[in-house]
Design an enzyme around this catalytic site. Structure first.
Site, PDB file in Angstrom:
ATOM      1  N   LYS A 124       0.869  -1.186   0.000  1.00 19.88           N
ATOM      2  CA  LYS A 124       0.000   0.000   0.000  1.00 19.88           C
ATOM      3  C   LYS A 124       0.894   1.221   0.000  1.00 19.88           C
ATOM      4  O   LYS A 124       2.035   1.168   0.475  1.00 19.88           O
ATOM      5  CB  LYS A 124      -0.869   0.017   1.260  1.00 19.88           C
ATOM      6  CG  LYS A 124      -2.158   0.756   1.085  1.00 19.88           C
ATOM      7  CD  LYS A 124      -3.190  -0.106   0.390  1.00 19.88           C
ATOM      8  CE  LYS A 124      -4.421   0.675   0.008  1.00 19.88           C
ATOM      9  NZ  LYS A 124      -5.498  -0.235  -0.428  1.00 19.88           N
ATOM     10  N   ASP A 164      -6.848   4.124  -4.679  1.00 21.87           N
ATOM     11  CA  ASP A 164      -7.540   3.892  -3.405  1.00 21.87           C
ATOM     12  C   ASP A 164      -8.249   5.221  -3.131  1.00 21.87           C
ATOM     13  O   ASP A 164      -8.482   5.991  -4.070  1.00 21.87           O
ATOM     14  CB  ASP A 164      -6.533   3.506  -2.300  1.00 21.87           C
ATOM     15  CG  ASP A 164      -7.215   2.982  -1.035  1.00 21.87           C
ATOM     16  OD1 ASP A 164      -7.630   1.815  -1.026  1.00 21.87           O
ATOM     17  OD2 ASP A 164      -7.362   3.757  -0.063  1.00 21.87           O
ATOM     18  N   GLY A 236     -20.399   7.126   1.731  1.00 22.03           N
ATOM     19  CA  GLY A 236     -19.516   7.616   0.682  1.00 22.03           C
ATOM     20  C   GLY A 236     -20.279   7.916  -0.585  1.00 22.03           C
ATOM     21  O   GLY A 236     -21.487   7.653  -0.701  1.00 22.03           O
ATOM     22  N   PHE A 237     -19.553   8.507  -1.560  1.00 21.73           N
ATOM     23  CA  PHE A 237     -20.128   8.725  -2.892  1.00 21.73           C
ATOM     24  C   PHE A 237     -19.008   8.645  -3.939  1.00 21.73           C
ATOM     25  O   PHE A 237     -19.116   9.174  -5.029  1.00 21.73           O
ATOM     26  CB  PHE A 237     -20.885  10.056  -2.975  1.00 21.73           C
ATOM     27  CG  PHE A 237     -20.055  11.262  -2.614  1.00 21.73           C
ATOM     28  CD1 PHE A 237     -19.269  11.901  -3.562  1.00 21.73           C
ATOM     29  CD2 PHE A 237     -20.046  11.749  -1.315  1.00 21.73           C
ATOM     30  CE1 PHE A 237     -18.487  13.002  -3.225  1.00 21.73           C
ATOM     31  CE2 PHE A 237     -19.264  12.843  -0.971  1.00 21.73           C
ATOM     32  CZ  PHE A 237     -18.481  13.471  -1.924  1.00 21.73           C
ATOM     33  N   GLY A 238     -17.922   7.960  -3.565  1.00 24.19           N
ATOM     34  CA  GLY A 238     -16.772   7.837  -4.476  1.00 24.19           C
ATOM     35  C   GLY A 238     -16.902   6.627  -5.377  1.00 24.19           C
ATOM     36  O   GLY A 238     -17.992   6.105  -5.588  1.00 24.19           O
ATOM     37  N   ASN A 239     -15.776   6.203  -5.899  1.00 23.39           N
ATOM     38  CA  ASN A 239     -15.741   5.107  -6.872  1.00 23.39           C
ATOM     39  C   ASN A 239     -16.419   3.837  -6.361  1.00 23.39           C
ATOM     40  O   ASN A 239     -17.183   3.190  -7.082  1.00 23.39           O
ATOM     41  CB  ASN A 239     -14.264   4.834  -7.220  1.00 23.39           C
ATOM     42  CG  ASN A 239     -14.100   3.569  -8.008  1.00 23.39           C
ATOM     43  OD1 ASN A 239     -13.779   2.522  -7.458  1.00 23.39           O
ATOM     44  ND2 ASN A 239     -14.364   3.632  -9.296  1.00 23.39           N
ATOM     45  N   VAL A 240     -16.162   3.479  -5.111  1.00 26.52           N
ATOM     46  CA  VAL A 240     -16.702   2.223  -4.577  1.00 26.52           C
ATOM     47  C   VAL A 240     -18.219   2.331  -4.382  1.00 26.52           C
ATOM     48  O   VAL A 240     -18.975   1.438  -4.784  1.00 26.52           O
ATOM     49  CB  VAL A 240     -15.983   1.853  -3.257  1.00 26.52           C
ATOM     50  CG1 VAL A 240     -16.594   0.610  -2.647  1.00 26.52           C
ATOM     51  CG2 VAL A 240     -14.491   1.646  -3.501  1.00 26.52           C
ATOM     52  N   ALA A 241     -18.676   3.441  -3.802  1.00 24.73           N
ATOM     53  CA  ALA A 241     -20.112   3.653  -3.597  1.00 24.73           C
ATOM     54  C   ALA A 241     -20.841   3.690  -4.949  1.00 24.73           C
ATOM     55  O   ALA A 241     -21.958   3.166  -5.084  1.00 24.73           O
ATOM     56  CB  ALA A 241     -20.342   4.962  -2.843  1.00 24.73           C
ATOM     57  N   TRP A 242     -20.191   4.272  -5.943  1.00 24.35           N
ATOM     58  CA  TRP A 242     -20.761   4.359  -7.292  1.00 24.35           C
ATOM     59  C   TRP A 242     -20.977   2.960  -7.888  1.00 24.35           C
ATOM     60  O   TRP A 242     -22.063   2.621  -8.363  1.00 24.35           O
ATOM     61  CB  TRP A 242     -19.816   5.204  -8.154  1.00 24.35           C
ATOM     62  CG  TRP A 242     -20.048   5.170  -9.621  1.00 24.35           C
ATOM     63  CD1 TRP A 242     -21.020   5.829 -10.304  1.00 24.35           C
ATOM     64  CD2 TRP A 242     -19.269   4.452 -10.597  1.00 24.35           C
ATOM     65  NE1 TRP A 242     -20.909   5.559 -11.648  1.00 24.35           N
ATOM     66  CE2 TRP A 242     -19.844   4.717 -11.855  1.00 24.35           C
ATOM     67  CE3 TRP A 242     -18.148   3.614 -10.533  1.00 24.35           C
ATOM     68  CZ2 TRP A 242     -19.335   4.173 -13.038  1.00 24.35           C
ATOM     69  CZ3 TRP A 242     -17.633   3.078 -11.703  1.00 24.35           C
ATOM     70  CH2 TRP A 242     -18.222   3.363 -12.939  1.00 24.35           C
TER      71      TRP A 242
HETATM   72  O1  2IT Z   1      -7.953  -1.722  -1.143  1.00 29.05           O
HETATM   73  C1  2IT Z   1      -7.814  -2.204  -2.279  1.00 29.05           C
HETATM   74  O2  2IT Z   1      -7.885  -3.419  -2.488  1.00 29.05           O
HETATM   75  C2  2IT Z   1      -7.530  -1.284  -3.377  1.00 29.05           C
HETATM   76  N1  2IT Z   1      -7.467  -0.077  -3.133  1.00 29.05           N
HETATM   77  C3  2IT Z   1      -7.270  -1.796  -4.762  1.00 29.05           C
HETATM   78  C4  2IT Z   1      -5.848  -2.218  -4.909  1.00 29.05           C
HETATM   79  C5  2IT Z   1      -5.451  -2.628  -6.313  1.00 29.05           C
HETATM   80  O3  2IT Z   1      -4.260  -2.898  -6.479  1.00 29.05           O
HETATM   81  O4  2IT Z   1      -6.284  -2.677  -7.217  1.00 29.05           O
END
Ligand code: 2IT
Length: 447
Positions: A124, A164, A236-242
């Site tokens: 990370k 992320d 949230g309202f970002g990529n994951v929430a979308w």
């Molecule tokens: O928390 C995660 O698994 C991510 N942010 C995606 C990591 C990735 O390498 O696609």
């Protein structure tokens, strides 16, 4: 191995690294029993080695803002574990980023990646750069300055970063452009989450949310339930929430709440495709305000400042934002309002007290490292396509993602089924991920 002894040592060595200590404690508690049935793990000191990152890079990032003022941030890359493959994991740009936060995320990533069935180690990275209020030009200059240092640490067979929190397709574009300039390497496989015309995989943007909903569907089926008609509250309202909202709607659920750092938007009749599209506009604006949804759709969304998504009555809660965003009090409020399932989509989204409350009050719960693994799994699929210099269709990627999420659910059931027939998904995910990494470390000797 005794969890308490190891935790006492880590607490003394890393005082104040609360997120890291929390993540390690959760995993060690779940695996202690299985670990102690394997004297070969104890002899090789697998746990003592596994809780330490392989290495941490830390660097200064200096850039110039739109006013011409010089700004300085700190950048990091934590290469946590390479037992089952090259380092893999996202980059987080957020004002609260610290080594502790990235160590917790790298540690979690190691087990999550092991669950995906693909050969990826854990890493990370990121920076305490705050994208809020920054212009597109400032974002670009920061990304370029960040890559100036990072490029020497990464490579397609070495360490492959992705997005992320605070890092999406736009940022990956700026990072990739600068990587090529500095490294004079044109292998697309050095980053994932790229644009579709320059090596990105179809469906990578949607993958974390889609995968989370596939997992939720499997979990509900296993418990004899169906997602159709369920009310979903998500944060949230970002990529994951979308991505999660898109798939929830497709599966016949109703998304009744989204939230941001400023408060919650209640959507009594359920979110519409138009509103889901608008999340992308909100993310690109860098305003970080969910109130903008209610301003844009005043007939559909009602904004309440200072409240969380967990105050809105729902069947299923999906934390999609940040670690520790759901407390024990939130868990109690959810239950009091009729919620019976929580699938953690954010990494470590629930505080330990909340997980404990869910598990002891008959609320179905699954942890982030299983639920959100579709994101990194699809990054793994992007790496495969890059290595083969080909591009799969959306249908092909979706089928593979679906298969991987099913297999993660099966691993959780295999390792987490309790004597009464219920499934402890925390235990299941942790044991499954741990066993794979531990076995690989053992076979590779003392390194
Ligand atoms: O928390 C995660 O698994 C991510 N942010 C995606 C990591 C990735 O390498 O696609």
């Amino acid at each position: 191995m005794k969890t308490n002894d190891i935790m006492a040592r880590l607490r003394a060595k890393y005082p104040g690294e609360s997120e890291y200590l929390q993540a390690v404690q959760e995993v060690l508690e779940s695996i202690e029993e299985v670990y102690n049935q394997h004297p070969e793990f104890e002899k090789a000191k697998i746990v003592e080695r596994m809780v330490e990152p392989d290495r941490i890079f830390s660097f200064r990032v200096t850039w110039v803002d739109d006013k011409g003022e010089v700004q300085t941030n700190t950048g990091y890359r934590v290469q946590f574990n390479s037992a089952i493959g090259p380092y893999k994991g996202g980059l987080r740009f957020h004002r609260a980023v610290t080594p502790s936060m990235l160590k917790f995320l790298g540690f979690e990533q190691t087990f999550k990646n092991a669950l995906t069935t693909l050969p990826m180690g854990g890493a990370k990275g990121g920076s305490d750069f705050d994208p809020k209020g920054k212009t597109d030009e400032e974002i670009m200059r920061f990304c370029q300055a960040f890559m100036w240092e990072l490029w020497q640490c990464i490579g397609p067979d070495q360490d492959v970063p992705a997005g992320d929190v605070g890092v999406g397709g736009r940022e990956i574009g700026y990072l990739y452009g600068m990587y090529k300039k500095l490294a004079r390497q044109y292998n697309t496989g050095v980053l994932t989450g790229k644009g579709a015309t320059w090596g990105g995989s179809i469906l990578r943007p949607e993958a974390t949310g889609f995968g989370a909903l596939y997992f939720t569907q499997d979990l509900l089926h296993h418990a004899g339930k169906d997602i159709k008609g369920c009310k979903v509250a998500l944060s949230g309202f970002g990529n994951v929430a979308w991505g999660a909202s898109t798939k929830a709607l497709e599966l016949g659920a109703k998304v009744v709440a989204i939230s941001g750092p400023d408060g919650v938007c209640e959507i009594p009749d359920g979110i519409t495709p138009e509103m889901i599209d608008y999340m992308l506009v909100m993310r690109a604006s860098n305003r970080d305000r969910v109130e903008d949804m209610a301003t844009r759709f005043p007939d559909k969304a009602r904004f309440t400042p200072g409240k969380k998504a967990w105050s809105v009555p729902c069947d299923i809660a999906l934390p999609c934002a940040f670690q520790n965003e759901l407390s024990e009090d939130d868990a109690k409020e959810l239950k009091a309002n009729g919620c019976w399932c929580c699938c953690e989509v954010s990494n470590m989204g629930c505080q330990p007290g909340a997980i404990h409350f869910f598990q002891h009050n008959g609320i179905l719960f699954a942890p982030g490292k299983a639920v959100n693994a579709g994101g990194v799994a699809t990054s793994g699929l992007e790496m495969t396509q890059n290595a083969e210099h080909i591009s799969w269709s959306g249908k092909e990627v979706d089928e593979k993602l679906h298969f991987i999420m099913k297999s993660i659910h099966e691993q959780c059931v295999k390792f987490g089924t309790q004597p009464d027939g219920s499934v402890d998904y925390v235990k299941g995910a942790n044991i499954a991920g741990f066993m794979k990494v531990a076995q690989a470390m053992l076979e590779q000797g003392t390194v």
